[in-house]
Motif scaffolding. Structure first.
Motif, PDB file in Angstrom:
ATOM      1  N   LEU A 120     -10.634   0.067  -4.162  1.00 24.17           N
ATOM      2  CA  LEU A 120      -9.720  -1.184  -3.131  1.00 24.17           C
ATOM      3  C   LEU A 120     -10.348  -1.329  -1.684  1.00 24.17           C
ATOM      4  O   LEU A 120      -9.246  -2.472  -1.708  1.00 24.17           O
ATOM      5  CB  LEU A 120      -8.564  -1.079  -4.774  1.00 24.17           C
ATOM      6  CG  LEU A 120      -8.798  -1.771  -6.569  1.00 24.17           C
ATOM      7  CD1 LEU A 120      -7.722  -1.724  -6.518  1.00 24.17           C
ATOM      8  CD2 LEU A 120      -9.137  -2.711  -6.273  1.00 24.17           C
ATOM      9  N   GLY A 121      -9.651  -0.294  -1.682  1.00 19.52           N
ATOM     10  CA  GLY A 121      -8.782  -0.602  -0.050  1.00 19.52           C
ATOM     11  C   GLY A 121      -7.115   0.174  -0.017  1.00 19.52           C
ATOM     12  O   GLY A 121      -7.257  -0.816   1.270  1.00 19.52           O
ATOM     13  N   VAL A 122      -6.813   0.893  -0.535  1.00 19.89           N
ATOM     14  CA  VAL A 122      -5.112   0.719  -0.906  1.00 19.89           C
ATOM     15  C   VAL A 122      -5.228   1.443   0.474  1.00 19.89           C
ATOM     16  O   VAL A 122      -5.602   2.571   0.381  1.00 19.89           O
ATOM     17  CB  VAL A 122      -4.442   1.443  -1.916  1.00 19.89           C
ATOM     18  CG1 VAL A 122      -3.432   2.058  -1.791  1.00 19.89           C
ATOM     19  CG2 VAL A 122      -4.837   0.270  -2.864  1.00 19.89           C
ATOM     20  N   LYS A 123      -4.753   2.039   1.341  1.00 24.68           N
ATOM     21  CA  LYS A 123      -4.864   2.649   1.927  1.00 24.68           C
ATOM     22  C   LYS A 123      -3.532   4.190   2.438  1.00 24.68           C
ATOM     23  O   LYS A 123      -3.713   4.638   2.584  1.00 24.68           O
ATOM     24  CB  LYS A 123      -3.686   1.707   4.095  1.00 24.68           C
ATOM     25  CG  LYS A 123      -5.025   0.751   4.187  1.00 24.68           C
ATOM     26  CD  LYS A 123      -4.442   0.235   5.808  1.00 24.68           C
ATOM     27  CE  LYS A 123      -5.534  -1.015   5.601  1.00 24.68           C
ATOM     28  NZ  LYS A 123      -4.225  -1.647   7.083  1.00 24.68           N
TER      29      LYS A 123
ATOM     30  N   VAL B 212      -1.805  -4.977  -9.391  1.00 26.72           N
ATOM     31  CA  VAL B 212      -2.558  -5.110  -7.863  1.00 26.72           C
ATOM     32  C   VAL B 212      -2.460  -7.045  -8.902  1.00 26.72           C
ATOM     33  O   VAL B 212      -2.254  -7.453  -7.377  1.00 26.72           O
ATOM     34  CB  VAL B 212      -3.299  -4.600  -8.220  1.00 26.72           C
ATOM     35  CG1 VAL B 212      -4.311  -5.102  -6.506  1.00 26.72           C
ATOM     36  CG2 VAL B 212      -3.329  -2.776  -7.813  1.00 26.72           C
ATOM     37  N   GLU B 213      -3.097  -6.968  -9.631  1.00 25.94           N
ATOM     38  CA  GLU B 213      -3.489  -8.673 -10.088  1.00 25.94           C
ATOM     39  C   GLU B 213      -2.138  -9.360 -10.145  1.00 25.94           C
ATOM     40  O   GLU B 213      -1.902  -9.907  -9.533  1.00 25.94           O
ATOM     41  CB  GLU B 213      -3.671  -9.191 -11.536  1.00 25.94           C
ATOM     42  CG  GLU B 213      -5.625  -9.061 -11.521  1.00 25.94           C
ATOM     43  CD  GLU B 213      -5.967  -8.716 -12.257  1.00 25.94           C
ATOM     44  OE1 GLU B 213      -7.612  -8.843 -12.089  1.00 25.94           O
ATOM     45  OE2 GLU B 213      -5.691  -8.094 -13.408  1.00 25.94           O
ATOM     46  N   ASP B 214      -0.939  -8.398 -10.583  1.00 30.75           N
ATOM     47  CA  ASP B 214       0.506  -9.106 -10.715  1.00 30.75           C
ATOM     48  C   ASP B 214       1.155  -9.167  -9.365  1.00 30.75           C
ATOM     49  O   ASP B 214       1.378 -10.125  -8.848  1.00 30.75           O
ATOM     50  CB  ASP B 214       1.214  -8.236 -11.694  1.00 30.75           C
ATOM     51  CG  ASP B 214       2.403  -8.941 -12.105  1.00 30.75           C
ATOM     52  OD1 ASP B 214       2.819 -10.047 -12.998  1.00 30.75           O
ATOM     53  OD2 ASP B 214       3.675  -8.162 -11.968  1.00 30.75           O
ATOM     54  N   TYR B 215       0.586  -7.812  -8.383  1.00 33.84           N
ATOM     55  CA  TYR B 215       1.066  -8.421  -7.601  1.00 33.84           C
ATOM     56  C   TYR B 215       0.927  -9.203  -6.004  1.00 33.84           C
ATOM     57  O   TYR B 215       1.621  -9.854  -5.864  1.00 33.84           O
ATOM     58  CB  TYR B 215       1.157  -6.717  -6.410  1.00 33.84           C
ATOM     59  CG  TYR B 215       0.764  -6.527  -4.969  1.00 33.84           C
ATOM     60  CD1 TYR B 215       2.617  -6.232  -4.466  1.00 33.84           C
ATOM     61  CD2 TYR B 215       0.114  -6.996  -4.070  1.00 33.84           C
ATOM     62  CE1 TYR B 215       2.166  -6.243  -3.410  1.00 33.84           C
ATOM     63  CE2 TYR B 215      -0.059  -7.490  -3.213  1.00 33.84           C
ATOM     64  CZ  TYR B 215       1.252  -7.170  -2.206  1.00 33.84           C
ATOM     65  OH  TYR B 215       1.044  -6.856  -1.063  1.00 33.84           O
TER      66      TYR B 215
ATOM     67  N   ASP C 202       4.401  -1.673  -0.596  1.00 31.73           N
ATOM     68  CA  ASP C 202       4.200  -2.874  -1.282  1.00 31.73           C
ATOM     69  C   ASP C 202       4.006  -2.931  -2.559  1.00 31.73           C
ATOM     70  O   ASP C 202       5.074  -3.778  -2.838  1.00 31.73           O
ATOM     71  CB  ASP C 202       3.191  -3.223  -0.572  1.00 31.73           C
ATOM     72  CG  ASP C 202       2.474  -3.416   0.682  1.00 31.73           C
ATOM     73  OD1 ASP C 202       3.664  -3.609   1.451  1.00 31.73           O
ATOM     74  OD2 ASP C 202       1.216  -2.365   1.222  1.00 31.73           O
ATOM     75  N   LEU C 203       4.030  -2.054  -2.935  1.00 30.43           N
ATOM     76  CA  LEU C 203       4.295  -2.190  -4.437  1.00 30.43           C
ATOM     77  C   LEU C 203       4.505  -0.856  -5.203  1.00 30.43           C
ATOM     78  O   LEU C 203       4.132   0.051  -5.032  1.00 30.43           O
ATOM     79  CB  LEU C 203       2.631  -2.424  -5.697  1.00 30.43           C
ATOM     80  CG  LEU C 203       1.976  -2.441  -6.938  1.00 30.43           C
ATOM     81  CD1 LEU C 203       3.055  -3.260  -7.578  1.00 30.43           C
ATOM     82  CD2 LEU C 203       0.880  -2.875  -7.403  1.00 30.43           C
TER      83      LEU C 203
ATOM     84  N   PRO D 160      -2.277  -4.277  -1.449  1.00 32.03           N
ATOM     85  CA  PRO D 160      -0.880  -3.830  -0.965  1.00 32.03           C
ATOM     86  C   PRO D 160      -1.424  -2.018  -0.690  1.00 32.03           C
ATOM     87  O   PRO D 160      -2.401  -1.891  -0.391  1.00 32.03           O
ATOM     88  CB  PRO D 160      -0.852  -2.985  -2.574  1.00 32.03           C
ATOM     89  CG  PRO D 160      -1.003  -3.409  -3.764  1.00 32.03           C
ATOM     90  CD  PRO D 160      -2.423  -4.236  -3.449  1.00 32.03           C
ATOM     91  N   ASP D 161      -0.668  -2.471   1.154  1.00 37.11           N
ATOM     92  CA  ASP D 161      -1.563  -1.025   1.745  1.00 37.11           C
ATOM     93  C   ASP D 161      -0.791  -0.245   1.289  1.00 37.11           C
ATOM     94  O   ASP D 161      -1.407   1.086   1.402  1.00 37.11           O
ATOM     95  CB  ASP D 161      -1.366  -1.566   3.351  1.00 37.11           C
ATOM     96  CG  ASP D 161      -1.766  -2.175   4.139  1.00 37.11           C
ATOM     97  OD1 ASP D 161      -2.690  -2.576   3.671  1.00 37.11           O
ATOM     98  OD2 ASP D 161      -1.110  -2.977   5.079  1.00 37.11           O
ATOM     99  N   HIS D 162       0.220   0.061   0.850  1.00 38.08           N
ATOM    100  CA  HIS D 162       0.803   1.217   0.301  1.00 38.08           C
ATOM    101  C   HIS D 162       0.692   1.482  -1.251  1.00 38.08           C
ATOM    102  O   HIS D 162       2.387   0.282  -1.646  1.00 38.08           O
ATOM    103  CB  HIS D 162       1.654   1.279   0.802  1.00 38.08           C
ATOM    104  CG  HIS D 162       2.796   2.913   0.664  1.00 38.08           C
ATOM    105  ND1 HIS D 162       3.988   3.346   1.941  1.00 38.08           N
ATOM    106  CD2 HIS D 162       2.863   3.993  -0.120  1.00 38.08           C
ATOM    107  CE1 HIS D 162       4.090   4.666   1.252  1.00 38.08           C
ATOM    108  NE2 HIS D 162       3.357   5.487   0.188  1.00 38.08           N
TER     109      HIS D 162
END
Length: 265
Positions: free
Chosen positions: A72-75, A245-248, A202-203, A30-32
């Motif tokens: 993780l790379g979430v922005k 995040v895995e659920d997303y 996103d989440l 998720p980016d956001h």
């Protein structure tokens, strides 16, 4: 022998976490991510502690989640730190909450700079104490050139107030001829919101078992994936964040439409 066994278990756990992180990174991140950090007071009450003890403990979790999201790379990570309704709380609690940003940012700022994190804020800052505004302004200034995760604090923020203010400003621009009313669309309205420089979340994660949005980013959350947990915020761990995040990643995001493989079914 006991120490060797303990070190072995720790090493094995770290390897498992590394493998899990690798697997997660292979799927869309998720980016956001936005989080409603709820349950500090209840956490403290369960331990016969003052509510402010829960808020203090919650700040430690903010540090852990910021570092994990960045890895993780979430922005963008938006944290609902203080709402426009939170002023109704007891004065001593509000006063403490207003001091937390200064305490948190002063101690965490060197790590944020090292982690390449950029601090941002959305909310009605003019109503905040000068010391609170100063601490946030300093962190934003010193991390302005960072290119990693955007750590966005929603401080003295309320979505209804945000939208009403956007409507007022948009109306003024229409009256002044700066905006053609026939050309107003979702993108136009979004450009008047406090999040105009950010993508929609996103989440959304909410802790403490409450199943509501609580006047948080009502426009922006239209197609956000929601993830609720009974865990109180001070007990929220890296494990819980990864689970969210895995659920997303397991969900199918349709944005009101259907996927090609579903046509005809």
């Amino acid at each position: 022998m006991w120490n060797k066994m303990k070190l072995w278990k720790t090493s094995k756990a770290k390897m498992a976490e590394k493998d899990r992180m690798t697997a997660i990174k292979k799927q869309p991140i998720p980016d956001h991510v936005a989080i409603i950090m709820d349950g500090n007071g209840r956490w403290a009450k369960k331990r016969a502690l003052p509510r402010i003890a829960g808020h203090h403990e919650g700040m430690k979790v903010v540090k852990k989640m910021t570092k994990l999201a960045n890895r993780l790379g979430v922005k963008t990570l938006t944290l609902y730190a203080f709402s426009t309704e939170n002023w109704k709380r007891p004065k001593h609690e509000v006063d403490y909450l207003m001091k937390l940003p200064e305490e948190f940012l002063d101690s965490f700022l060197p790590e944020l700079i090292e982690e390449n994190v950029q601090v941002k804020m959305m909310g009605y800052e003019n109503q905040l104490p000068a010391s609170t505004r100063g601490a946030v302004a300093k962190a934003m200034e010193e991390t302005a050139e960072n290119t990693g995760l955007k750590l966005n604090f929603a401080l003295n923020y309320g979505s209804r107030a945000e939208m009403l203010e956007a409507i007022k400003q948009l109306t003024i621009d229409v009256k002044q001829g700066n905006v053609d009313v026939e050309e107003i669309d979702e993108a136009t309205f979004s450009s008047y919101l406090m999040t105009k420089e950010l993508p929609d979340p996103d989440l959304l994660i909410r802790t403490s078992g409450e199943l509501r949005i609580s006047n948080f980013m009502l426009w922006q959350l239209a197609y956000t994936e929601l993830w609720f947990t009974n865990v109180l915020w001070p007990d929220f761990s890296e494990e819980h964040f990864l689970e969210a995040v895995e659920d997303y990643q397991s969900r199918s995001r349709r944005y009101g439409g259907i996927h090609n493989e579903e046509i005809g079914k």
